[in-house]
Design an enzyme around this catalytic site. Structure first.
Site, PDB file in Angstrom:
ATOM      1  NE  ARG A  52      -2.926   0.417   3.334  1.00 47.75           N
ATOM      2  CZ  ARG A  52      -2.190   0.415   4.460  1.00 47.75           C
ATOM      3  NH1 ARG A  52      -1.323   1.391   4.689  1.00 47.75           N
ATOM      4  NH2 ARG A  52      -2.312  -0.545   5.341  1.00 47.75           N
ATOM      5  CE1 TYR A 104     -16.713  12.438 -15.450  1.00 47.84           C
ATOM      6  CE2 TYR A 104     -16.237  12.447 -13.113  1.00 47.84           C
ATOM      7  CZ  TYR A 104     -16.573  11.765 -14.253  1.00 47.84           C
ATOM      8  OH  TYR A 104     -16.784  10.415 -14.209  1.00 47.84           O
ATOM      9  CG  ASP A 176     -10.071  17.145 -14.120  1.00 47.14           C
ATOM     10  OD1 ASP A 176      -9.375  16.522 -14.943  1.00 47.14           O
ATOM     11  OD2 ASP A 176     -11.125  16.694 -13.631  1.00 47.14           O
ATOM     12  CE  LYS A 201     -12.793   9.044 -17.615  1.00 50.21           C
ATOM     13  NZ  LYS A 201     -13.152  10.297 -16.960  1.00 50.21           N
TER      14      LYS A 201
HETATM   15  C1  LIG Z   1     -13.569  10.708 -15.674  1.00 48.70           C
HETATM   16  C2  LIG Z   1     -13.211  12.028 -15.125  1.00 48.70           C
HETATM   17  C3  LIG Z   1     -12.956  12.194 -13.766  1.00 48.70           C
HETATM   18  C4  LIG Z   1     -13.082  11.056 -12.765  1.00 48.70           C
HETATM   19  O1  LIG Z   1     -12.176  10.045 -12.996  1.00 48.70           O
HETATM   20  P1  LIG Z   1     -12.449   8.485 -12.657  1.00 48.70           P
HETATM   21  O2  LIG Z   1     -11.188   7.821 -13.064  1.00 48.70           O
HETATM   22  O3  LIG Z   1     -13.655   8.063 -13.422  1.00 48.70           O
HETATM   23  O4  LIG Z   1     -12.705   8.428 -11.174  1.00 48.70           O
HETATM   24  C5  LIG Z   1     -12.594  13.451 -13.327  1.00 48.70           C
HETATM   25  N1  LIG Z   1     -12.519  14.499 -14.177  1.00 48.70           N
HETATM   26  C6  LIG Z   1     -12.767  14.375 -15.488  1.00 48.70           C
HETATM   27  C7  LIG Z   1     -12.661  15.563 -16.369  1.00 48.70           C
HETATM   28  C8  LIG Z   1     -13.136  13.139 -16.006  1.00 48.70           C
HETATM   29  O5  LIG Z   1     -13.405  13.021 -17.312  1.00 48.70           O
END
Ligand SMILES: *Cc1c(COP(=O)(O)O)cnc(C)c1O
Length: 385
Positions: A52, A104, A176, A201
């Protein structure tokens, strides 16, 4: 390391922060599928005591990610939202987050339905104009939460202008960077304190893993986040770290091609008389176009559009007719996806609030993949017909 000695982005995707495995010389980072490590005497180990806290596959990914974002440290978590959760733990009850009003859906939910209950409040504002943002900062404000391009309206936010405000007012700035990926923009170079990724993503890029990461230059925040990574425990497994490392090796090629495909699709959608409006920062009449040219290497592969017949039914009918564009949540994979923000990713945001930011009932969001552009264009035009 001075900037001059840094390799270019494509080289970093493949080599950044990485070296052959010290134990065996394995060129590709092995998957260290272990939860614990042998100690030669109590408390004496080779830097690894329990998985961890630290795992060599995860450490390799973290140094690769730090290199991609021109940061010093990257800290990986089990999802993008787990990464966000840990960033928000840098705050204290009574603190306030100023966040983008076109956010998001999961980030909005975490702020309003989870952290609000622990005394961390959020306000959601239009961040397109930096002077409005400066005026909204209150005594309680401690963090700016910025997304650009925004989801799903693809608005552009001026990262350098907002991080400047954050510095003046003593706020933590978080970008982000999921939608752009580090190939298109590197917010730490524009003054950001922390960069967040949903590695699910573009970084992973193959829609086969869920993961998150935070990248920073700041030693203090990095040490606190490493502490939280271990103390809270929302860590990714070694197999998933391997998959993201593998995905990153083609990040530059994938995003470059996806942007080219998106440009083609935008041209076709714009000419179609069933389409009401196309949202894409690459369009010269997009209000953020000049900023996108300054801030991004290319305009991205996310495209939104809505229909002249502005109903959920019309959007739904179209989305059920595409063949290569799969109707699904998520984005940033090699395959093209189509989605309906109002009922899918943004369903947790009240309708009036959605309409205020232009998120209409018929708005359709595309994550353009790297298939053949002609096939993608045919697929969409057939569905529109
Ligand atoms: C998908 C996404 C998230 C969250 O990420 P996860 O891996 O699904 O928890 C946060 N911000 C944006 C812009 C996203 O597209």
């Amino acid at each position: 390391m001075s900037k001059q000695n840094q390799p270019n982005f494509a080289t970093k995707c493949i080599h950044g922060g990485l070296s052959p495995d010290p134990a065996t010389g394995a060129v590709m980072t092995p998957i260290y599928q272990t939860s614990t490590y042998a100690q030669s005497a109590p408390g004496v180990n080779q830097g690894y005591a329990y998985a961890r806290t630290k795992n060599p596959t995860r450490s390799a990914l973290e140094s690769n990610l730090a290199s991609l974002e021109n940061g010093k440290h990257a800290i990986c978590f089990s999802s993008g939202l787990a990464a966000m959760d840990n960033i928000l733990r840098l705050l204290s009850p009574g603190d306030e987050v100023l966040a983008s009003d076109d956010l998001y859906g999961g980030s909005y939910r975490l702020l309003t339905s989870v952290f609000a209950g622990f005394g961390i409040k959020s306000r959601f504002i239009d961040m397109r104009d930096a002077t409005t943002v400066a005026a909204e900062v209150s005594d309680a404000t401690k963090m700016l939460w910025i997304e650009t391009p925004t989801n799903p309206m693809l608005n552009l936010v001026d990262i350098a202008a907002l991080t400047e405000i954050a510095k003046e007012k003593g706020l933590l700035s978080v970008i982000d960077n999921t939608f752009a990926s580090p190939y298109l923009q590197q917010p730490l170079d524009m003054g950001a304190d922390l960069v967040l990724h949903s590695a699910t993503k573009y970084l992973g890029g193959h829609s086969d893993v869920v993961m998150g990461a935070v990248v920073t230059h700041n030693e203090e925040f990095a040490q606190r986040l490493y502490y939280l990574q271990n103390a809270v425990g929302a860590i990714p497994g070694p197999q998933d770290c391997f998959l993201v490392l593998r995905g990153i090796k083609t990040l530059h090629l994938r995003v470059e091609r996806a942007c080219q495909n998106a440009q083609r699709i935008v041209e076709v959608l714009q000419r179609d008389d069933r389409v009401a409006h196309v949202y894409y920062p690459g369009l010269p009449d997009h209000p953020g176009h000049a900023l996108a040219r300054r801030q991004m290497r290319d305009f991205g592969a996310m495209v939104s559009f809505d229909l002249k017949v502005d109903t959920m039914e019309a959007a739904s009918a179209l989305m059920q007719k595409t063949h290569y564009f799969t109707l699904a949540e998520s984005l940033g994979g090699v395959e093209s996806l189509i989605g309906h923000p109002a009922t899918m990713t943004h369903a947790s945001i009240p309708r009036e609030q959605r309409l205020q930011v232009g998120l209409t009932d018929s708005l359709i969001r595309l994550s353009v993949g790297i298939e053949d552009a002609d096939d993608l264009v045919d697929d969409l035009t057939n569905a529109l017909r």
